[in-house]
Design a protein around this motif. Sequence first.
Motif, PDB file in Angstrom:
ATOM      1  N   VAL A  76      38.873  39.935  43.754  1.00 50.39           N
ATOM      2  CA  VAL A  76      37.661  40.168  42.984  1.00 50.39           C
ATOM      3  C   VAL A  76      36.455  40.229  43.911  1.00 50.39           C
ATOM      4  N   ASP A  77      36.407  39.348  44.863  1.00 52.71           N
ATOM      5  CA  ASP A  77      35.468  39.400  45.981  1.00 52.71           C
ATOM      6  C   ASP A  77      36.126  38.605  47.109  1.00 52.71           C
ATOM      7  N   PRO A  78      35.588  38.649  48.312  1.00 50.65           N
ATOM      8  CA  PRO A  78      36.290  38.002  49.430  1.00 50.65           C
ATOM      9  C   PRO A  78      36.611  36.522  49.226  1.00 50.65           C
ATOM     10  N   SER A  79      35.878  35.841  48.343  1.00 48.90           N
ATOM     11  CA  SER A  79      36.145  34.423  48.123  1.00 48.90           C
ATOM     12  C   SER A  79      36.965  34.150  46.864  1.00 48.90           C
ATOM     13  N   LYS A  80      37.316  35.194  46.117  1.00 44.10           N
ATOM     14  CA  LYS A  80      38.075  35.017  44.879  1.00 44.10           C
ATOM     15  C   LYS A  80      39.285  35.952  44.870  1.00 44.10           C
ATOM     16  N   VAL A  81      40.458  35.363  45.139  1.00 45.35           N
ATOM     17  CA  VAL A  81      41.707  36.113  45.133  1.00 45.35           C
ATOM     18  C   VAL A  81      42.591  35.517  44.050  1.00 45.35           C
ATOM     19  N   PHE A  82      43.113  36.385  43.188  1.00 51.04           N
ATOM     20  CA  PHE A  82      44.011  35.968  42.122  1.00 51.04           C
ATOM     21  C   PHE A  82      45.385  36.570  42.366  1.00 51.04           C
ATOM     22  N   TYR A  83      46.414  35.893  41.863  1.00 47.40           N
ATOM     23  CA  TYR A  83      47.780  36.396  41.950  1.00 47.40           C
ATOM     24  C   TYR A  83      48.226  36.748  40.547  1.00 47.40           C
ATOM     25  N   ASP A  84      48.707  37.964  40.384  1.00 49.52           N
ATOM     26  CA  ASP A  84      48.991  38.545  39.082  1.00 49.52           C
ATOM     27  C   ASP A  84      50.493  38.745  38.922  1.00 49.52           C
ATOM     28  N   PRO A  85      51.101  38.088  37.936  1.00 52.32           N
ATOM     29  CA  PRO A  85      52.532  38.282  37.716  1.00 52.32           C
ATOM     30  C   PRO A  85      52.866  39.630  37.062  1.00 52.32           C
ATOM     31  N   ASN A  86      51.860  40.354  36.596  1.00 52.16           N
ATOM     32  CA  ASN A  86      52.071  41.672  35.997  1.00 52.16           C
ATOM     33  C   ASN A  86      51.964  42.710  37.108  1.00 52.16           C
ATOM     34  N   THR A  87      53.097  43.268  37.524  1.00 53.23           N
ATOM     35  CA  THR A  87      53.081  44.241  38.621  1.00 53.23           C
ATOM     36  C   THR A  87      53.161  45.682  38.128  1.00 53.23           C
ATOM     37  N   THR A  88      53.076  45.893  36.809  1.00 57.39           N
ATOM     38  CA  THR A  88      53.028  47.253  36.289  1.00 57.39           C
ATOM     39  C   THR A  88      51.623  47.813  36.517  1.00 57.39           C
ATOM     40  N   PRO A  89      51.465  49.143  36.550  1.00 60.04           N
ATOM     41  CA  PRO A  89      50.127  49.709  36.776  1.00 60.04           C
ATOM     42  C   PRO A  89      49.152  49.301  35.660  1.00 60.04           C
ATOM     43  N   HIS A  90      48.046  48.683  36.065  1.00 61.71           N
ATOM     44  CA  HIS A  90      46.994  48.304  35.124  1.00 61.71           C
ATOM     45  C   HIS A  90      45.726  47.996  35.909  1.00 61.71           C
ATOM     46  N   HIS A  91      44.643  47.794  35.185  1.00 67.30           N
ATOM     47  CA  HIS A  91      43.349  47.497  35.794  1.00 67.30           C
ATOM     48  C   HIS A  91      42.892  46.122  35.304  1.00 67.30           C
ATOM     49  N   HIS A  92      41.693  45.716  35.712  1.00 67.25           N
ATOM     50  CA  HIS A  92      41.237  44.367  35.382  1.00 67.25           C
ATOM     51  C   HIS A  92      39.795  44.331  34.898  1.00 67.25           C
ATOM     52  N   LEU A  93      39.528  43.363  34.024  1.00 67.74           N
ATOM     53  CA  LEU A  93      38.189  43.030  33.559  1.00 67.74           C
ATOM     54  C   LEU A  93      37.888  41.630  34.081  1.00 67.74           C
ATOM     55  N   TYR A  94      36.816  41.498  34.860  1.00 71.03           N
ATOM     56  CA  TYR A  94      36.464  40.215  35.457  1.00 71.03           C
ATOM     57  C   TYR A  94      35.166  39.727  34.848  1.00 71.03           C
ATOM     58  N   GLU A  95      35.217  38.558  34.206  1.00 73.53           N
ATOM     59  CA  GLU A  95      34.028  37.946  33.622  1.00 73.53           C
ATOM     60  C   GLU A  95      33.376  37.080  34.694  1.00 73.53           C
ATOM     61  N   VAL A  96      32.272  37.556  35.227  1.00 69.74           N
ATOM     62  CA  VAL A  96      31.610  36.917  36.358  1.00 69.74           C
ATOM     63  C   VAL A  96      31.186  35.488  36.010  1.00 69.74           C
ATOM     64  N   ASP A  97      30.665  35.283  34.805  1.00 68.33           N
ATOM     65  CA  ASP A  97      30.165  33.957  34.417  1.00 68.33           C
ATOM     66  C   ASP A  97      31.273  32.915  34.335  1.00 68.33           C
ATOM     67  N   SER A  98      32.408  33.290  33.765  1.00 68.15           N
ATOM     68  CA  SER A  98      33.484  32.320  33.556  1.00 68.15           C
ATOM     69  C   SER A  98      34.548  32.361  34.647  1.00 68.15           C
ATOM     70  N   GLY A  99      34.610  33.461  35.386  1.00 64.54           N
ATOM     71  CA  GLY A  99      35.651  33.623  36.395  1.00 64.54           C
ATOM     72  C   GLY A  99      36.977  34.064  35.810  1.00 64.54           C
ATOM     73  N   LYS A 100      36.988  34.443  34.522  1.00 67.08           N
ATOM     74  CA  LYS A 100      38.228  34.860  33.862  1.00 67.08           C
ATOM     75  C   LYS A 100      38.554  36.304  34.224  1.00 67.08           C
TER      76      LYS A 100
END
Length: 136
Positions: A76-100
Amino acid sequence: MNYTRDNMAGLLRSHEINPTHQRIEIAHALFSRQEHLSADQVMAAVNTRHSETSKATVYNTLKLFLEKGLVSEVIVDPSKVFYDPNTTPHHHLYEVDSGKLSDIDAGSVQISGLPPLPDGMVTEGIDLIVRVRRQP
């Protein structure tokens, strides 16, 4: 699929990963929730049951899962890396305030106007992160 500790060994073996106790616990933390988790969140989840898992073990295991295609990495940014168990093609919505971080179906997004690629190159994928925040 219902992910339990009992079927994690088979999932790991199907990706050519030796299913050690700690790897099973880390995989279970990721897959049983079907959420995007940071390494620290994975470690906290694993250590609620077994406090012997070190930060190095979590990071090394996540790197192995990534290399074997079991999870994908969302930066999401250099200090926020997430690991996603969904490896099918998809995109992401990142809520900056909550970090969700949540999934966006790839079919619901159209991307056009990509720049010309250098000779001999093909597009391997497109990662789209839509960042949102609450209005003040």
